[in-house]
Design an enzyme around this catalytic site. Structure first.
Site, PDB file in Angstrom:
ATOM      1  N   CYS A 193       0.894  -1.271   0.106  1.00 54.89           N
ATOM      2  CA  CYS A 193       0.043  -0.010  -0.065  1.00 54.89           C
ATOM      3  C   CYS A 193       0.834   1.189  -0.005  1.00 54.89           C
ATOM      4  CB  CYS A 193      -0.760  -0.022   1.129  1.00 54.89           C
ATOM      5  SG  CYS A 193      -0.221   0.103   2.959  1.00 54.89           S
ATOM      6  N   ALA A 194       0.268   2.389   0.153  1.00 51.57           N
ATOM      7  CA  ALA A 194       1.076   3.597   0.110  1.00 51.57           C
ATOM      8  C   ALA A 194       2.000   3.652   1.240  1.00 51.57           C
ATOM      9  CB  ALA A 194       0.090   4.877   0.263  1.00 51.57           C
TER      10      ALA A 194
END
Length: 99
Positions: free
Chosen positions: A8-9
């Site tokens: 994810c980020a």
């Protein structure tokens, strides 16, 4: 043991999803290792993974992760499953991709 990597980020938004996936894996008696990390670190574990799942917020980096992953399956997590933190559905998807 199957190794599932969630990307994810920042590596934090998937921590709840990882714990729900692990709980479902225990129920299924699946021997899996599930980790979450930021997309910037995907290259460091790509060769060890059986499947890499991207959070919807980093879907635009799928081709970049695929180039790092080689023959390892890379898929974007279904937005609804991610949004509802449906660990069961995400684990089932990961296991299907590994087969």
């Amino acid at each position: 043991m199957k190794k599932i990597v969630l990307v994810c980020a920042a590596g934090m938004s998937t921590s709840l999803l990882v714990s729900r996936m692990k709980k479902h894996a225990e129920v299924m008696k699946e021997d899996v290792e599930i980790i979450a990390l930021p997309v910037s670190e995907a290259g460091s574990v790509a060769s060890e993974a059986d499947v890499i799942l991207l959070g919807p917020q980093v879907r635009y980096q799928k081709s970049q992760v695929e180039s790092i992953a080689g023959d390892i399956p890379v898929e974007v997590i279904d937005m609804r499953s991610y949004g509802t933190m449906n660990g069961e559905a995400v684990l089932e998807t990961a296991l299907q991709l590994i087969k």
